[in-house]
Design a protein around this motif. Sequence first.
Motif, PDB file in Angstrom:
ATOM      1  N   ARG A 101       0.840  -1.205   0.000  1.00  0.00           N
ATOM      2  CA  ARG A 101       0.000   0.000   0.000  1.00  0.00           C
ATOM      3  C   ARG A 101       0.875   1.256   0.000  1.00  0.00           C
ATOM      4  O   ARG A 101       0.612   2.223  -0.730  1.00  0.00           O
ATOM      5  CB  ARG A 101      -0.920   0.011   1.223  1.00  0.00           C
ATOM      6  CG  ARG A 101      -2.059  -0.986   1.170  1.00  0.00           C
ATOM      7  CD  ARG A 101      -3.067  -0.711   2.281  1.00  0.00           C
ATOM      8  NE  ARG A 101      -4.045  -1.782   2.387  1.00  0.00           N
ATOM      9  CZ  ARG A 101      -4.030  -2.742   3.307  1.00  0.00           C
ATOM     10  NH1 ARG A 101      -3.058  -2.767   4.214  1.00  0.00           N
ATOM     11  NH2 ARG A 101      -4.956  -3.676   3.329  1.00  0.00           N
ATOM     12  N   GLU A 102       1.928   1.238   0.821  1.00  0.00           N
ATOM     13  CA  GLU A 102       2.831   2.388   0.878  1.00  0.00           C
ATOM     14  C   GLU A 102       3.520   2.597  -0.459  1.00  0.00           C
ATOM     15  O   GLU A 102       3.623   3.723  -0.954  1.00  0.00           O
ATOM     16  CB  GLU A 102       3.872   2.173   1.987  1.00  0.00           C
ATOM     17  CG  GLU A 102       4.774   3.388   2.246  1.00  0.00           C
ATOM     18  CD  GLU A 102       5.897   3.536   1.228  1.00  0.00           C
ATOM     19  OE1 GLU A 102       6.237   4.686   0.895  1.00  0.00           O
ATOM     20  OE2 GLU A 102       6.414   2.501   0.758  1.00  0.00           O
ATOM     21  N   ASN A 103       4.004   1.507  -1.070  1.00  0.00           N
ATOM     22  CA  ASN A 103       4.674   1.611  -2.364  1.00  0.00           C
ATOM     23  C   ASN A 103       3.772   2.257  -3.409  1.00  0.00           C
ATOM     24  O   ASN A 103       4.170   3.196  -4.101  1.00  0.00           O
ATOM     25  CB  ASN A 103       5.075   0.223  -2.872  1.00  0.00           C
ATOM     26  CG  ASN A 103       6.189  -0.437  -2.081  1.00  0.00           C
ATOM     27  OD1 ASN A 103       6.447  -1.623  -2.255  1.00  0.00           O
ATOM     28  ND2 ASN A 103       6.842   0.295  -1.189  1.00  0.00           N
ATOM     29  N   LEU A 104       2.544   1.774  -3.525  1.00  0.00           N
ATOM     30  CA  LEU A 104       1.629   2.258  -4.553  1.00  0.00           C
ATOM     31  C   LEU A 104       1.272   3.728  -4.358  1.00  0.00           C
ATOM     32  O   LEU A 104       1.079   4.466  -5.334  1.00  0.00           O
ATOM     33  CB  LEU A 104       0.352   1.406  -4.569  1.00  0.00           C
ATOM     34  CG  LEU A 104       0.518  -0.027  -5.074  1.00  0.00           C
ATOM     35  CD1 LEU A 104      -0.758  -0.824  -4.834  1.00  0.00           C
ATOM     36  CD2 LEU A 104       0.872  -0.042  -6.558  1.00  0.00           C
ATOM     37  N   SER A 105       1.212   4.157  -3.101  1.00  0.00           N
ATOM     38  CA  SER A 105       0.815   5.537  -2.832  1.00  0.00           C
ATOM     39  C   SER A 105       1.834   6.548  -3.348  1.00  0.00           C
ATOM     40  O   SER A 105       1.531   7.730  -3.482  1.00  0.00           O
ATOM     41  CB  SER A 105       0.599   5.737  -1.328  1.00  0.00           C
ATOM     42  OG  SER A 105       1.822   5.625  -0.618  1.00  0.00           O
ATOM     43  N   ARG A 106       3.042   6.096  -3.667  1.00  0.00           N
ATOM     44  CA  ARG A 106       4.061   7.012  -4.190  1.00  0.00           C
ATOM     45  C   ARG A 106       3.825   7.362  -5.657  1.00  0.00           C
ATOM     46  O   ARG A 106       4.315   8.382  -6.146  1.00  0.00           O
ATOM     47  CB  ARG A 106       5.454   6.392  -4.076  1.00  0.00           C
ATOM     48  CG  ARG A 106       5.901   6.059  -2.676  1.00  0.00           C
ATOM     49  CD  ARG A 106       7.348   5.584  -2.726  1.00  0.00           C
ATOM     50  NE  ARG A 106       7.621   4.504  -1.799  1.00  0.00           N
ATOM     51  CZ  ARG A 106       8.669   3.716  -1.858  1.00  0.00           C
ATOM     52  NH1 ARG A 106       9.548   3.882  -2.834  1.00  0.00           N
ATOM     53  NH2 ARG A 106       8.848   2.753  -0.981  1.00  0.00           N
ATOM     54  N   ASP A 109      -2.249   8.628  -7.596  1.00  0.00           N
ATOM     55  CA  ASP A 109      -2.895   9.660  -6.789  1.00  0.00           C
ATOM     56  C   ASP A 109      -4.138   9.081  -6.121  1.00  0.00           C
ATOM     57  O   ASP A 109      -5.163   8.868  -6.765  1.00  0.00           O
ATOM     58  CB  ASP A 109      -3.269  10.841  -7.684  1.00  0.00           C
ATOM     59  CG  ASP A 109      -3.940  11.967  -6.908  1.00  0.00           C
ATOM     60  OD1 ASP A 109      -3.993  11.894  -5.667  1.00  0.00           O
ATOM     61  OD2 ASP A 109      -4.421  12.920  -7.558  1.00  0.00           O
ATOM     62  N   PHE A 110      -4.029   8.801  -4.824  1.00  0.00           N
ATOM     63  CA  PHE A 110      -5.147   8.265  -4.058  1.00  0.00           C
ATOM     64  C   PHE A 110      -5.875   9.347  -3.249  1.00  0.00           C
ATOM     65  O   PHE A 110      -6.777   9.043  -2.479  1.00  0.00           O
ATOM     66  CB  PHE A 110      -4.658   7.180  -3.086  1.00  0.00           C
ATOM     67  CG  PHE A 110      -4.225   5.905  -3.758  1.00  0.00           C
ATOM     68  CD1 PHE A 110      -5.151   4.953  -4.159  1.00  0.00           C
ATOM     69  CD2 PHE A 110      -2.879   5.653  -3.998  1.00  0.00           C
ATOM     70  CE1 PHE A 110      -4.751   3.779  -4.778  1.00  0.00           C
ATOM     71  CE2 PHE A 110      -2.467   4.481  -4.613  1.00  0.00           C
ATOM     72  CZ  PHE A 110      -3.410   3.536  -5.003  1.00  0.00           C
ATOM     73  N   ASP A 111      -5.477  10.598  -3.429  1.00  0.00           N
ATOM     74  CA  ASP A 111      -6.066  11.688  -2.646  1.00  0.00           C
ATOM     75  C   ASP A 111      -7.550  11.819  -2.973  1.00  0.00           C
ATOM     76  O   ASP A 111      -7.911  12.148  -4.119  1.00  0.00           O
ATOM     77  CB  ASP A 111      -5.339  12.992  -2.963  1.00  0.00           C
ATOM     78  CG  ASP A 111      -5.814  14.151  -2.091  1.00  0.00           C
ATOM     79  OD1 ASP A 111      -6.791  13.980  -1.332  1.00  0.00           O
ATOM     80  OD2 ASP A 111      -5.208  15.232  -2.187  1.00  0.00           O
ATOM     81  N   PRO A 117      -9.270  10.397  -8.176  1.00  0.00           N
ATOM     82  CA  PRO A 117      -8.433   9.592  -7.266  1.00  0.00           C
ATOM     83  C   PRO A 117      -8.444   8.116  -7.631  1.00  0.00           C
ATOM     84  O   PRO A 117      -9.454   7.574  -8.093  1.00  0.00           O
ATOM     85  CB  PRO A 117      -9.084   9.823  -5.899  1.00  0.00           C
ATOM     86  CG  PRO A 117     -10.522  10.109  -6.214  1.00  0.00           C
ATOM     87  CD  PRO A 117     -10.492  10.872  -7.515  1.00  0.00           C
ATOM     88  N   LEU A 120      -7.822   1.820  -3.911  1.00  0.00           N
ATOM     89  CA  LEU A 120      -7.054   0.653  -3.469  1.00  0.00           C
ATOM     90  C   LEU A 120      -8.012  -0.324  -2.811  1.00  0.00           C
ATOM     91  O   LEU A 120      -8.758   0.045  -1.901  1.00  0.00           O
ATOM     92  CB  LEU A 120      -5.969   1.079  -2.483  1.00  0.00           C
ATOM     93  CG  LEU A 120      -5.004  -0.009  -2.003  1.00  0.00           C
ATOM     94  CD1 LEU A 120      -4.146  -0.503  -3.156  1.00  0.00           C
ATOM     95  CD2 LEU A 120      -4.113   0.528  -0.882  1.00  0.00           C
TER      96      LEU A 120
END
Length: 424
Positions: A101-106, A109-111, A117, A120
């Motif tokens: 999850r952390e990797n993909l958020s980089r 754009d999940f904002d 947006p 996930l």
Amino acid sequence: MSNLLDTLRARHLFDDMTSPALEAALERPLTLYAGFDPTSESLQAGNYVTIMTLAHFQRAGHRVIALVGGATGLIGDPSGKSTERQLLTAETVERNLVGIRENLSRFLDFDPKSSNPAILVNNHDWFGEMTFIGFLRDVGRYFRMGNMLGKESVRKRLEADDGMSFTEFCYQILQGYDFLHLNQTHGCTLQIGGSDQWGNITAGTELVRRVQGAEAFGMTFPLVCDSAGRKFGKSEGNAIFLDERKTSCYDFYQFFLRAADADVARYLRIFTFLPLERIAELEAALAAAPERREAQQVLAEEVTRAVHGERGLAIARRATDVLFGGSIEGLGAGELESIFAHVPSAALEAAQVVGKPLFEVAALAGMVASKGEARRLVQQGGLSLNSRRVEGLDATLAATDLIEGRLAVLRSGKKNFFLLRVKS
């Protein structure tokens, strides 16, 4: 939007599609998804192809869904594998999900405040409460054995000595149902994946057609290999991860910097958003002066910046300078630990080393095999401490030599580094 497939083709991110009608469907915003297996705490460089493809779709105005396989990860995808994967525990999968999850958020754009947006999802959310009987009644009845046995990934495994377990055989049903569920809950009409996923993707498009009576699409992109035919994403047999705790910023940077001349232009198209005109300029520069490796430099910088940010790129550049003879002056202990993450190291108590002759410290730490060897190294001018040559056998390790009171960098010769951690 109508030119998106042309963009993907130009960037080596298109291999095949289930229907030519996808071209027209992409003229309007649609919802698509790609799946990620939680087989590790971090995604790998090979996954970056999927991420870049999703990013192109999101930039073109389409809604993207990143599916993390919390349920299917407990089974293991047989596609492209000659033997059954080792099954992961639920605890391991859950731990890996956090990192992914952390990797993909980089990169996506999940904002929720943004205009488009990304979403996930975790397929354990819908498989976790499903019973086996319910799954057979509601899902399994739509799959035909002939089609399932005809999938290339299944045929290859059935021809192998170890065959294929029922667990793995069912994987395509699970992935197919993922597509149906996302179609019903999010209006998802397209699944993308590597070319080795064709069988699993078409299982989903067929299931959506049978249950919903509507067309759903699949699109694949090529599996990336280097010019020698080796699967992309490994260095000397080791996977290159997106998490700096598993692959240092320096090693990540160097992996792309070492790209072969025959590969670098293709990698620039796949792994960066640089304009194609700029990539063509770099190709021309490579042909004119290959020894300058300008294209490789740009590739390494662009991808490292995208994955690790400006801080990570700065660390990688400084590490490159240090490891090729530059000074460590001004670097903090944390930066040095990142730079020297994969060099030999030892941890000793301060009482064992502070005030002791440096040749003895080198031997005690295991940098060299014996005190005799350490003596000869110093006498020949081959031992350095924190980028400064050790001038004689009477030179000692002072407390002031320890960086932030806990680290010292030893070196024999030009490039043989050793990190000494000192515990107070």
